[in-house]
Each structure stands twice: as structure tokens, then as C-alpha cells.
Motif scaffolding. Structure first.
Motif, PDB file in Angstrom:
ATOM      1  N   SER A   3     -40.319 -22.846 -16.531  1.00 36.29           N
ATOM      2  CA  SER A   3     -41.144 -23.066 -15.347  1.00 36.29           C
ATOM      3  C   SER A   3     -41.126 -21.884 -14.390  1.00 36.29           C
ATOM      4  N   VAL A   4     -40.366 -20.825 -14.718  1.00 36.29           N
ATOM      5  CA  VAL A   4     -40.406 -19.607 -13.904  1.00 36.29           C
ATOM      6  C   VAL A   4     -41.156 -18.532 -14.698  1.00 36.29           C
ATOM      7  N   PRO A   5     -42.204 -17.927 -14.094  1.00 45.51           N
ATOM      8  CA  PRO A   5     -43.005 -16.933 -14.826  1.00 45.51           C
ATOM      9  C   PRO A   5     -42.139 -15.804 -15.396  1.00 45.51           C
ATOM     10  N   ALA A   6     -42.465 -15.380 -16.632  1.00 44.52           N
ATOM     11  CA  ALA A   6     -41.670 -14.381 -17.334  1.00 44.52           C
ATOM     12  C   ALA A   6     -41.602 -13.070 -16.550  1.00 44.52           C
ATOM     13  N   GLY A   7     -40.421 -12.468 -16.572  1.00 44.17           N
ATOM     14  CA  GLY A   7     -40.256 -11.177 -15.903  1.00 44.17           C
ATOM     15  C   GLY A   7     -39.824 -11.305 -14.450  1.00 44.17           C
ATOM     16  N   TYR A   8     -39.837 -12.527 -13.939  1.00 43.27           N
ATOM     17  CA  TYR A   8     -39.479 -12.732 -12.535  1.00 43.27           C
ATOM     18  C   TYR A   8     -38.288 -13.662 -12.401  1.00 43.27           C
ATOM     19  N   GLU A   9     -37.644 -13.570 -11.237  1.00 44.23           N
ATOM     20  CA  GLU A   9     -36.671 -14.583 -10.849  1.00 44.23           C
ATOM     21  C   GLU A   9     -37.227 -15.306  -9.625  1.00 44.23           C
ATOM     22  N   ALA A  10     -37.134 -16.630  -9.636  1.00 48.10           N
ATOM     23  CA  ALA A  10     -37.607 -17.414  -8.490  1.00 48.10           C
ATOM     24  C   ALA A  10     -36.479 -17.563  -7.474  1.00 48.10           C
ATOM     25  N   VAL A  11     -36.839 -17.514  -6.197  1.00 46.46           N
ATOM     26  CA  VAL A  11     -35.868 -17.743  -5.127  1.00 46.46           C
ATOM     27  C   VAL A  11     -36.430 -18.865  -4.253  1.00 46.46           C
ATOM     28  N   ILE A  12     -35.639 -19.917  -4.109  1.00 42.58           N
ATOM     29  CA  ILE A  12     -36.138 -21.096  -3.397  1.00 42.58           C
ATOM     30  C   ILE A  12     -35.107 -21.561  -2.366  1.00 42.58           C
ATOM     31  N   GLY A  13     -35.570 -21.801  -1.159  1.00 41.76           N
ATOM     32  CA  GLY A  13     -34.721 -22.394  -0.118  1.00 41.76           C
ATOM     33  C   GLY A  13     -35.454 -23.603   0.438  1.00 41.76           C
ATOM     34  N   LEU A  14     -34.711 -24.653   0.771  1.00 39.64           N
ATOM     35  CA  LEU A  14     -35.367 -25.872   1.248  1.00 39.64           C
ATOM     36  C   LEU A  14     -35.072 -26.119   2.723  1.00 39.64           C
ATOM     37  N   ASP A 161     -30.718 -20.429  -2.387  1.00 40.94           N
ATOM     38  CA  ASP A 161     -29.819 -20.392  -3.539  1.00 40.94           C
ATOM     39  C   ASP A 161     -30.390 -21.036  -4.799  1.00 40.94           C
ATOM     40  N   LEU A 162     -31.555 -21.651  -4.699  1.00 36.24           N
ATOM     41  CA  LEU A 162     -32.102 -22.347  -5.869  1.00 36.24           C
ATOM     42  C   LEU A 162     -32.945 -21.377  -6.693  1.00 36.24           C
ATOM     43  N   ARG A 163     -32.952 -21.575  -8.013  1.00 38.32           N
ATOM     44  CA  ARG A 163     -33.593 -20.592  -8.887  1.00 38.32           C
ATOM     45  C   ARG A 163     -34.709 -21.138  -9.765  1.00 38.32           C
ATOM     46  N   ASP A 164     -34.894 -22.445  -9.808  1.00 40.60           N
ATOM     47  CA  ASP A 164     -36.082 -22.930 -10.510  1.00 40.60           C
ATOM     48  C   ASP A 164     -36.503 -24.305  -9.988  1.00 40.60           C
ATOM     49  N   ARG A 223     -41.222 -35.474  -7.630  1.00 46.43           N
ATOM     50  CA  ARG A 223     -42.016 -34.906  -8.709  1.00 46.43           C
ATOM     51  C   ARG A 223     -43.011 -33.879  -8.162  1.00 46.43           C
ATOM     52  N   PHE A 224     -43.636 -34.235  -7.017  1.00 45.20           N
ATOM     53  CA  PHE A 224     -44.596 -33.313  -6.422  1.00 45.20           C
ATOM     54  C   PHE A 224     -43.887 -32.073  -5.879  1.00 45.20           C
ATOM     55  N   LEU A 225     -42.658 -32.243  -5.415  1.00 42.68           N
ATOM     56  CA  LEU A 225     -41.889 -31.089  -4.952  1.00 42.68           C
ATOM     57  C   LEU A 225     -41.746 -30.093  -6.103  1.00 42.68           C
ATOM     58  N   GLU A 226     -41.331 -30.617  -7.258  1.00 36.31           N
ATOM     59  CA  GLU A 226     -41.145 -29.753  -8.422  1.00 36.31           C
ATOM     60  C   GLU A 226     -42.468 -29.128  -8.859  1.00 36.31           C
ATOM     61  N   ARG A 227     -43.508 -29.951  -8.934  1.00 32.33           N
ATOM     62  CA  ARG A 227     -44.800 -29.430  -9.390  1.00 32.33           C
ATOM     63  C   ARG A 227     -45.414 -28.451  -8.406  1.00 32.33           C
ATOM     64  N   GLY A 228     -45.225 -28.717  -7.103  1.00 32.61           N
ATOM     65  CA  GLY A 228     -45.729 -27.806  -6.080  1.00 32.61           C
ATOM     66  C   GLY A 228     -45.082 -26.435  -6.204  1.00 32.61           C
ATOM     67  N   ILE A 229     -43.759 -26.421  -6.404  1.00 30.83           N
ATOM     68  CA  ILE A 229     -43.058 -25.142  -6.540  1.00 30.83           C
ATOM     69  C   ILE A 229     -43.537 -24.419  -7.803  1.00 30.83           C
ATOM     70  N   GLU A 230     -43.681 -25.186  -8.903  1.00 29.28           N
ATOM     71  CA  GLU A 230     -44.185 -24.574 -10.143  1.00 29.28           C
ATOM     72  C   GLU A 230     -45.537 -23.906  -9.916  1.00 29.28           C
ATOM     73  N   ALA A 231     -46.445 -24.636  -9.260  1.00 30.36           N
ATOM     74  CA  ALA A 231     -47.790 -24.105  -9.024  1.00 30.36           C
ATOM     75  C   ALA A 231     -47.720 -22.862  -8.141  1.00 30.36           C
ATOM     76  N   GLU A 232     -46.854 -22.892  -7.139  1.00 33.39           N
ATOM     77  CA  GLU A 232     -46.743 -21.753  -6.225  1.00 33.39           C
ATOM     78  C   GLU A 232     -46.163 -20.530  -6.935  1.00 33.39           C
ATOM     79  N   LEU A 233     -45.212 -20.755  -7.839  1.00 30.12           N
ATOM     80  CA  LEU A 233     -44.645 -19.623  -8.586  1.00 30.12           C
ATOM     81  C   LEU A 233     -45.726 -18.971  -9.445  1.00 30.12           C
ATOM     82  N   GLU A 234     -46.569 -19.806 -10.045  1.00 33.23           N
ATOM     83  CA  GLU A 234     -47.664 -19.249 -10.853  1.00 33.23           C
ATOM     84  C   GLU A 234     -48.631 -18.447  -9.997  1.00 33.23           C
TER      85      GLU A 234
END
Ligand code: ADP
Ligand code: ZN
Ligand code: MG
Length: 486
Positions: A3-14, A161-164, A223-234
Motif C-alpha cells: 500500500s506504499v508506492p514503490a521507491g518511497y517511504e510513507a511518513v504518517i502522524g495522527l 512514526d507510522l509508516r503505512d 477503514r476510511f482512515l486506511e483507504r484515505g491514506i492509501e489514496a493520498e499516498l498514490e
């Protein structure tokens, strides 16, 4: 981590807002209301009339201290309230009373995530926009319900500190379980008593600099939290891939279309012209207040997981699955107590998280509380013990559980009544094995030739003949020895 685009690292704070379930609002005597008729819980203070004075709600402070301590934070000996100035129809004073440079608490940790700060503030009123209010006042109009205005809120800010996306969802669920257990909030995302905003950025893999973040708001389920982050990473990956920059925006995720739309461009602290609130004294928790908050914590989910792993020797994933679910863990602990050594913790834990949860879900209720089911924890423990002692085969035990879920009862009696006891007569079993081999000589040949998968139909035959009462391991052993394999 697909769920994290290839070549990148995701950084997430809530950033999490949680409405406290206090008897009165943050700074006045009104009852906080959930779902009452609009504008019935108001007074001059929460309506922001001139000349009124706020008084800090002691229960809200106590609840906030419990949350901060549960998150392992350091409590400020003296924190102060600020006025956060902005204009919006849901904010009659023209400012929100919040905390700024000296929050109630800092520097904590929950699971793998560091907590940056925890502070107290008041909620804004609720705006009802066109679609809801249009029926009454024509489209394009908005109505304000001041019942929510002034409800106590605790804001929790994590370090990035969150990564995916999945990790972010799991952590938010752990936070929810932790707060729920304290009993200080309903922590319901759909109803808005728990609101989670996600700050999201990408950086090239291997980099340790932070990229520009965007903030996602208003995701009203995990579920929407997870999907929202996925969409934003894309979205961010596409921008970065094209050599463009990510703008520091605040975005709204629409789960139906999966799209993100900008709400406004990011505002900065200086936009709010924070000023110390002159009408409130600083918050200085006494030793008694801290001791009381600490005593109210009980065993927290993160500690419970730790204990399940170290004392009960549960595998880590299983320990988390139980410990992070208040209802499952109390069911498990009652079963363990009833077993009194008659079944191992791991076997009981597996039956609770696996078969029992699956059965209750099949029976209808998604969020079924096993303690409300017909399966008494002692019965489940007894069944697990019978499986462990090989008095009942696993397949037969599943049948017993089906009966337990439907009508409750004593597993030993069900085994007796339905003739489900494990076949202990090796002679009887050997005879059925011989018939299985006779009935499928081709499969037998393949097993002889060393094809391990070919044994399936033979075992299946025996299980059908015995109605699941044979021990799978024993059947395999008998087939192998009969065929001279292994
Ligand atoms: P702001 O000044 O925009 O409010 P903060 O530094 O106060 O930003 O952080 C707000 C939230 O955003 C925190 O949860 C923090 O962990 C997270 N955060 C900060 N920088 C980043 C980043 N580059 N990527 C993802 N999250 C971030
Ligand atoms: Zn009021
Ligand atoms: Mg900030």
C-alpha cells in the motif's frame, strides 16, 4: 507493504480529537448532548455572550489526565489555556479555548508510536449544511446546532512514526481500545466522538528528511482512515513522479468516490493569533489528582499484550489480537480461569480468536460480544481441554461448538449425546483406513510414490466415515504405515 508506492517511504502522524463523556461542558454547566433536539443545551457562556466567565470542568481535567497517563506522558506541573482566534459560524466567541505552548502533557508513547502532546480544549458547535438544512430553509443555507459547542475535547498529537496505512489503522484502533477502557469517552468514529486526522507525506526510500505533508480530515471509520491514506499516498507519488511538489493542504477524503478534495490551504499558528486566556487560571494538577487518575487506569491493552506474551507465552500476533479487544480479552481471561490448567492458554486463545469469533460472525452480529453469546467461557475452556487431551478431534470439536453457539450447554454432554468422542480404538480406525485405501488405489499409489498431497482424499474418506471423530495426525500415521511410507 504493497500500500506504499514503490521507491518511497510513507511518513504518517495522527492528530486525534476525542470528546469526553463528562456530566457538563468544558467551561459551563450545560449538559453535553448527543443526538438531542438542536439548541437545547446552551447558556450565555457556551453561546459566547459578552461578560460571561468560563470555569474549568474538574472532571474533564481528571479524564484528560487519565488519557495522558495511559499514553505514558509527562504531565505539565502547570499548563495554560490560550484563545485560538478565527471566525466561523460554529464559534460564537470568535475564538476557541485551547492549549498552545504549554499543553497538559507531552512526550508519551503507545505501542510503537511516540506521543508528541496531549491537551484539553472545547469543541465547536455543529453546522448543518445545505442538504440537511435545505429542506427547511432553501438550498445553500446552513444551520447551527450549539448543543455541541463547548463539549470537552482531548487532542492527542503523535510524532510522525507510522509508516503505512494499515499500521496507522491498527494503531488508531489500539488508541481507541485504550481510551474506551478508561471509560472517559464513547470514542465512536461514526458519531464523531473520536475524530482522526492523518498527516501524510512521502520521501524517497532511504532518505531521513521529511517530505511536505498534506492533512486528511473527516474520515469517519477506521477503514476510511486506511483507504484515505492509501489514496493520498498514490496522489502524492503521482505528483512527485511527475517532478511536481506536494502542497501543504488540508484535504477531505470521499470514501464513495475515493477522491481527495482540498478544504483549504494549511493555516499556520500565527494565523490564529494565540493569546493567553485571561479568564482562566493555569491548570496545576495536585498530587491527589495525579494519584487518582493513575489509580483509575487499570491494566492497559499494551501492557496486557506484554503480559500475554511474557507470562502466558502467547505468540505475539495472537496476544495483540486478544489484548487490543476489550471484549475478547475479558472472555479469554474468564475461559483461562475456568480451565484452571485443564487447557493451555494458547489453545484457548486460538479457539477464542479463531473458531468462536468466526461462528459468532456467521450467526449474524459483526461486533458480537462473546460474553453475550450462549457459549459460556467455561464451556469453551472445557472444549479446548478435550481437544488438547485428544478426547475430541478438531473436526468434531467444531461440530460441538456449532451446537454451543446455537443452544449453549455442556460440551462433554454434547459429545456424549451426539457420539462425537474421538475414536480411541486403533483397531477400528485401522479397519477404516484399510477401506479408504481399497476405495482409492490410485491415490494410494501416489502416496507410495512420495506425493504428500495425494493423502488428502484418503484422510477425507476416514473423516467422513468417522464423522470427524478421528484424530488427523493418527489417521495420517496409520495410512503411511499401512502403505509402508515415511
Ligand atoms: P503543523 O505545524 O502543520 O501543525 P506539526 O509539526 O504540529 O505540524 O505536526 C502535526 C502532525 O503532523 C503531527 O502528528 C506530526 O507527527 C505530523 N507530521 C509533521 N510533519 C510531518 C511530515 N512531514 N509527514 C507526515 N506527518 C508529519
Ligand atoms: Zn453552556
Ligand atoms: Mg501543530
Amino acid at each position: 507493504m504493497a500500500s506504499v508506492p514503490a521507491g518511497y517511504e510513507a511518513v504518517i502522524g495522527l492528530e486525534i480529537h476525542c470528546q469526553l463523556r463528562t456530566r457538563t461542558k468544558m467551561f459551563c454547566g450545560c449538559e453535553p448532548s448527543f443526538g438531542d433536539e438542536p439548541n437545547v443545551h446552551t447558556c450565555p457562556i457556551c453561546l459566547g455572550h459578552p461578560g460571561t466567565l468560563p470555569v474549568t470542568n474538574a472532571q474533564a481535567v481528571q479524564f484528560a489526565l487519565q488519557i495522558a497517563l495511559a499514553l505514558g506522558c509527562e504531565i505539565a506541573p502547570r499548563s495554560i489555556f490560550h484563545r485560538k482566534n478565527y471566525f466561523y459560524p460554529d464559534l460564537p466567541k470568535g475564538y476557541q479555548i485551547s492549549q498552545y505552548d504549554i499543553p497538559l502533557a507531552r512526550e508519551g508513547r503507545l505501542g510503537d508510536v511516540r506521543i508528541h502532546r496531549v491537551h484539553l480544549e472545547e469543541d465547536a458547535a455543529k453546522l448543518l449544511h445545505a442538504s440537511e438544512s435545505g429542506r427547511i430553509h432553501g438550498s445553500g443555507s446552513s444551520l447551527v446546532d450549539f448543543n455541541r459547542g463547548g463539549t470537552p475535547l482531548v487532542e492527542i498529537v503523535t510524532e510522525p512514526d507510522l509508516r503505512d496505512p494499515g499500521e496507522a489503522r491498527e494503531w488508531a484502533q489500539l488508541l481507541r481500545t485504550t481510551i474506551k477502557q478508561l471509560g472517559v469517552s464513547d470514542v465512536n468514529m461514526e458519531e464523531g466522538s473520536l475524530r482522526v486526522d492523518a498527516n501524510v507525506s512521502l520521501r524517497p526510500e532511504g532518505s531521513d528528511e521529511l517530505g511536505t505533508k498534506a492533512e486528511l480530515k473527516n474520515m469517519n471509520s477506521f477503514r476510511f482512515l486506511e483507504r484515505g491514506i492509501e489514496a493520498e499516498l498514490e496522489r502524492q507519488a503521482a505528483l512527485l513522479d511527475a517532478g511536481e511538489q506536494v502542497a501543504q493542504d488540508t484535504l477531505h477524503f470521499d470514501p464513495r468516490s475515493g477522491t481527495l478534495t482540498p478544504l483549504r490551504s494549511k493555516e499556520y499558528a500565527h494565523d490564529y493569533r494565540y493569546l493567553p486566556e485571561p479568564d482562566l487560571v493555569p491548570l496545576a494538577p495536585t498530587e491527589e489528582m495525579l494519584a487518582e487518575a493513575l489509580a483509575a487506569l487499570g491494566e492497559l491493552p499494551a501492557d496486557r499484550r506484554e503480559r500475554y506474551e511474557s507470562e502466558l507465552e502467547l505468540p505475539s500476533k495472537l496476544a495483540a489480537q486478544l489484548a487490543f479487544d476489550a471484549e475478547l480479552s475479558s472472555y479469554f481471561e474468564r475461559a483461562l480461569e475456568a480451565a484452571d490448567g485443564g487447557a493451555s492458554a494458547t489453545v484457548i486463545a486460538n479457539w477464542v480468536t479463531g473458531e468462536l469469533v468466526a461462528r459468532l460472525r456467521e450467526a449474524g452480529d459483526e461486533a458480537a460480544d462473546p460474553l453475550q453469546s450462549k457459549v459460556d467461557p467455561a464451556s469453551l475452556a472445557a472444549l479446548a481441554g478435550m481437544v488438547e487431551r485428544k478426547q475430541v478431534a478438531v473436526t468434531a470439536a467444531r461440530q460441538v461448538l456449532t451446537t454451543l453457539v446455537a443452544e449453549g450447554g455442556d460440551p462433554a454432554a454434547i459429545v456424549e449425546r451426539e457420539g462425537l468422542g474421538q475414536i480411541s480404538d486403533t483397531g477400528e480406525l485401522a479397519e477404516i483406513v484399510a477401506r479408504a485405501i481399497e476405495s482409492d488405489p490410485a491415490a494410494a499409489d501416489r502416496v507410495r510414490e512420495g506425493n504428500p498431497k495425494a493423502i488428502g482424499p484418503l484422510v477425507g474418506f476416514v473423516m467422513r466415515e468417522t464423522k470427524g471423530r478421528a484424530d488427523g495426525g493418527e489417521v495420517t500415521r496409520l495410512i503411511h504405515s499401512k502403505l509402508g511410507v515415511g
